[in-house]
Design a protein around this motif. Structure first.
Motif, PDB file in Angstrom:
ATOM      1  N   TRP A 170       9.703  -3.119  -7.971  1.00 36.55           N
ATOM      2  CA  TRP A 170       8.803  -4.057  -8.653  1.00 36.55           C
ATOM      3  C   TRP A 170       9.589  -4.903  -9.658  1.00 36.55           C
ATOM      4  CZ3 TRP A 170       6.342  -3.026 -13.794  1.00 36.55           C
ATOM      5  CH2 TRP A 170       5.420  -4.022 -14.137  1.00 36.55           C
ATOM      6  N   GLY A 219       1.363 -14.025  -3.098  1.00 34.19           N
ATOM      7  CA  GLY A 219       2.420 -13.822  -4.091  1.00 34.19           C
ATOM      8  C   GLY A 219       2.080 -12.704  -5.065  1.00 34.19           C
ATOM      9  N   LEU A 220       1.089 -12.923  -5.891  1.00 37.45           N
ATOM     10  CA  LEU A 220       0.703 -11.908  -6.886  1.00 37.45           C
ATOM     11  C   LEU A 220       0.019 -10.727  -6.201  1.00 37.45           C
ATOM     12  CD1 LEU A 220       0.306 -11.233 -10.016  1.00 37.45           C
ATOM     13  CD2 LEU A 220      -1.986 -12.164  -9.725  1.00 37.45           C
ATOM     14  N   GLY A 221       0.363  -9.521  -6.643  1.00 37.80           N
ATOM     15  CA  GLY A 221      -0.261  -8.326  -6.061  1.00 37.80           C
ATOM     16  C   GLY A 221      -1.503  -7.926  -6.817  1.00 37.80           C
ATOM     17  N   ARG A 268       8.641 -10.192  -0.217  1.00 34.30           N
ATOM     18  CA  ARG A 268       7.435  -9.367  -0.366  1.00 34.30           C
ATOM     19  C   ARG A 268       6.202 -10.207  -0.096  1.00 34.30           C
ATOM     20  NH1 ARG A 268       4.476  -7.183  -5.731  1.00 34.30           N
ATOM     21  NH2 ARG A 268       3.659  -9.311  -5.652  1.00 34.30           N
ATOM     22  N   TYR A 292      -0.434   2.990  -7.194  1.00 32.48           N
ATOM     23  CA  TYR A 292      -1.030   2.784  -5.858  1.00 32.48           C
ATOM     24  C   TYR A 292      -1.381   4.107  -5.171  1.00 32.48           C
ATOM     25  CZ  TYR A 292       0.800  -1.874  -6.663  1.00 32.48           C
ATOM     26  OH  TYR A 292       1.056  -3.102  -7.212  1.00 32.48           O
ATOM     27  N   THR A 321       6.016 -12.396 -10.488  1.00 34.62           N
ATOM     28  CA  THR A 321       4.656 -12.208  -9.964  1.00 34.62           C
ATOM     29  C   THR A 321       3.655 -13.089 -10.710  1.00 34.62           C
ATOM     30  OG1 THR A 321       4.453 -10.315 -11.462  1.00 34.62           O
ATOM     31  CG2 THR A 321       4.965  -9.827  -9.167  1.00 34.62           C
ATOM     32  N   TYR A 357       1.158  -4.200   0.294  1.00 34.42           N
ATOM     33  CA  TYR A 357       2.391  -4.989   0.417  1.00 34.42           C
ATOM     34  C   TYR A 357       3.124  -4.695   1.720  1.00 34.42           C
ATOM     35  CZ  TYR A 357       1.718  -5.183  -4.651  1.00 34.42           C
ATOM     36  OH  TYR A 357       1.193  -5.348  -5.911  1.00 34.42           O
ATOM     37  N   ASN A 362       5.459  -0.664  -4.264  1.00 32.69           N
ATOM     38  CA  ASN A 362       5.470  -2.099  -4.440  1.00 32.69           C
ATOM     39  C   ASN A 362       6.943  -2.438  -4.553  1.00 32.69           C
ATOM     40  OD1 ASN A 362       5.375  -4.691  -5.382  1.00 32.69           O
ATOM     41  ND2 ASN A 362       4.378  -4.235  -7.325  1.00 32.69           N
ATOM     42  N   LYS A 417       2.066  -1.439 -17.477  1.00 40.23           N
ATOM     43  CA  LYS A 417       3.263  -2.265 -17.697  1.00 40.23           C
ATOM     44  C   LYS A 417       3.720  -2.141 -19.159  1.00 40.23           C
ATOM     45  CE  LYS A 417       4.502  -7.039 -16.370  1.00 40.23           C
ATOM     46  NZ  LYS A 417       3.925  -8.214 -15.675  1.00 40.23           N
ATOM     47  N   LYS A 445      -5.111  -1.296  -9.666  1.00 39.95           N
ATOM     48  CA  LYS A 445      -4.980  -1.439  -8.215  1.00 39.95           C
ATOM     49  C   LYS A 445      -6.128  -0.760  -7.479  1.00 39.95           C
ATOM     50  CE  LYS A 445      -1.153  -3.418  -9.391  1.00 39.95           C
ATOM     51  NZ  LYS A 445      -0.996  -4.859  -9.423  1.00 39.95           N
TER      52      LYS A 445
HETATM   53  N1  GLU Z   1       1.888  -5.570 -10.052  1.00 40.61           N
HETATM   54  C1  GLU Z   1       1.471  -6.801  -9.451  1.00 40.61           C
HETATM   55  C2  GLU Z   1       2.568  -7.395  -8.594  1.00 40.61           C
HETATM   56  O1  GLU Z   1       3.591  -6.818  -8.400  1.00 40.61           O
HETATM   57  C3  GLU Z   1       0.972  -7.848 -10.429  1.00 40.61           C
HETATM   58  C4  GLU Z   1       1.028  -7.619 -11.870  1.00 40.61           C
HETATM   59  C5  GLU Z   1       2.388  -7.739 -12.477  1.00 40.61           C
HETATM   60  O2  GLU Z   1       3.427  -7.867 -11.813  1.00 40.61           O
HETATM   61  O3  GLU Z   1       2.394  -7.687 -13.684  1.00 40.61           O
HETATM   62  O4  GLU Z   1       2.376  -8.465  -8.089  1.00 40.61           O
END
Ligand code: GLU
Length: 430
Positions: free
Chosen positions: A128, A45-47, A382, A212, A24, A331, A181, A107, A240
């Motif tokens: 994820w 791409g990035l969430g 995704r 989420y 990501t 997503y 995700n 995270k 989020k």
């Molecule tokens: N959670 C978000 C994603 O899946 C971005 C941040 C990350 O992955 O650390 O894109």
């Protein structure tokens, strides 16, 4: 031999050898490079939330910019109280501030949890991108439980029970993430209740990643902690629902019975990051206390995400790209499998080559299903439908609460996502 070549040899921890940056994070940096080169890029791409942080929370951050002292390693007491209250209001949880741990992003807290808990990590896929690499860094054993679209991309209680029955006494941490995700789907209360029965039977630890939760499109998120309070850790944060990914603030809420885990994580935190940014924690108090402004903000955010997600899913399905409509988050997890014959003529045999060729040909960046733990030859991906100006979309809804969020609205206010959707459909069916 000259001094200049007498350098340390490369000695990398075996667990990390060959590891690449998180998918990501990498796709975001790559997109930014391509944009700098002048390429037309659609960043799916990035969430990252497209919406601004609610004004009342930003004001609180400004007012607390002067806060400079280290805060307690577990987090500011006021914030821990606000988080405990938040889960009491939402889920009827019995947590108090003593059951909450604040960290620099959920995270990091997930990493600490996997480090201090000694057991296998059980991950339903698609999942994820970072859960499994974190386990790998630490050296934990990971077991994947593949799900499928017929089951809503959800793990079933029977699947979990079958897995656990193979070795009933093994300590296990199950990672559940819903709304999900990468799929945008979520679990029903009944499914969670059934999973809770199995979790109790095998004394599983559940990491319930509910980052989420507030982005359930109907505002009806339900936590498994209702059915298995004694073994569930609820993970949340500002990234989020509050649009504050870059603020890096995550929260873990534990049942009283798991205080030993919280204590162990806090000890490691005290030896690593010390404490989470002070001004951000003060601002987060405002966010978790909620209230009318936040509720209004969330109501608008959900409306936009729901309409946009459904619109894309409809377009994809019409083009033969099998996609479940989203129920939460931002997503979609489309399956290009029905177009495999067409794609294989262009040398596409798996999700990685598919996403690479899509990016080259159309400028649309999405991530391969492979990064989410799916088989390499599966043609899933995704898509994070976030490349639009969320502030602008919200301001339209502020002026007219009842505005129709239709094709016209999306084309005008979310043009990049609308264009990217068209490009994906044309490219996949060409
Ligand atoms: N959670 C978000 C994603 O899946 C971005 C941040 C990350 O992955 O650390 O894109």
């Amino acid at each position: 031999m000259s001094d200049s070549i007498r350098m340390p040899e490369v000695h990398i921890n075996l667990n990390i050898r060959g590891m690449k940056p998180s998918a990501t994070v990498a796709i975001n940096e790559r997109c930014n490079e391509l944009l700098k080169e002048g390429r037309e890029i659609f960043k799916l791409g990035l969430g990252q939330s497209p919406f601004p942080v609610p004004g009342v929370v930003v004001d609180e951050l400004k007012a607390n910019a002067w806060q400079k002292d280290y805060l307690p390693v577990r987090g500011l007491r006021l914030l821990r109280e606000a988080v405990a209250d938040y889960h009491r209001r939402g889920e009827g949880s019995a947590a108090t501030h003593d059951d909450v741990l604040i960290g620099p992003g959920s995270k990091e807290l997930m990493f600490l949890l996997q480090l201090v808990y000694y057991g296998d990590i059980l991950i339903p896929t698609p999942a994820w991108v970072s859960y499994a690499p974190q386990a790998k860094i630490i050296g934990r054993n990971v077991d994947f439980l593949p799900t499928n679209p017929a089951n809503d991309w959800s793990m079933t209680a029977a699947q979990l029970a079958d897995h656990c029955a193979e070795d009933p006494g093994r300590p296990r941490l199950v990672v559940l993430n819903y709304p999900s995700n990468p799929t945008g789907r979520t679990y029903t209360a009944e499914m969670l209740e059934e999973i809770a029965v199995v979790a109790k039977q095998y004394r599983l630890l559940i990491l319930s990643d509910e980052i989420y939760g507030e982005l359930h499109h109907e505002g009806k998120h339900v936590s498994i902690s209702r059915y298995y309070p004694q073994g569930t850790i609820i993970s949340s944060g500002l990234s989020k629902w509050c649009g504050a990914g870059g603020w890096r603030l995550g929260t873990f809420t534990f049942p009283r019975q798991l205080r030993w885990l919280l204590d162990a994580m806090a000890s490691v935190a005290s030896e690593t990051y010390t404490s989470t940014s002070a001004p951000i924690q003060y601002a987060a108090v405002r966010a978790f206390r909620g209230g009318t402004e936040i509720e209004r903000y969330l109501w608008r955010v959900r409306r936009v995400l729901k309409s946009l997600g459904n619109w894309i899913a409809d377009k994809f399905n019409a083009a033969g790209i099998r996609t479940l409509a989203p129920q939460g988050a931002f997503y979609l997890f489309p399956d290009f499998g029905p177009l495999r014959d067409n794609l294989s003529k262009r040398g596409i045999t798996g999700s990685a080559s598919m996403c690479e060729k899509l990016l080259e040909a159309t400028g649309v960046a999405i991530l391969p299903g492979d990064d989410f733990g799916r088989a390499k030859d599966e043609l899933t991906a995704r898509l994070a439908y976030v490349d639009f100006d969320g502030a602008r979309a919200l301001s339209i809804l502020e002026t007219d609460e009842n505005v129709q969020i239709d094709e016209n609205f999306l084309a005008t206010h979310c043009p990049n996502v609308a264009n990217a959707t068209r490009r994906i459909c044309e490219w996949a069916t060409a």
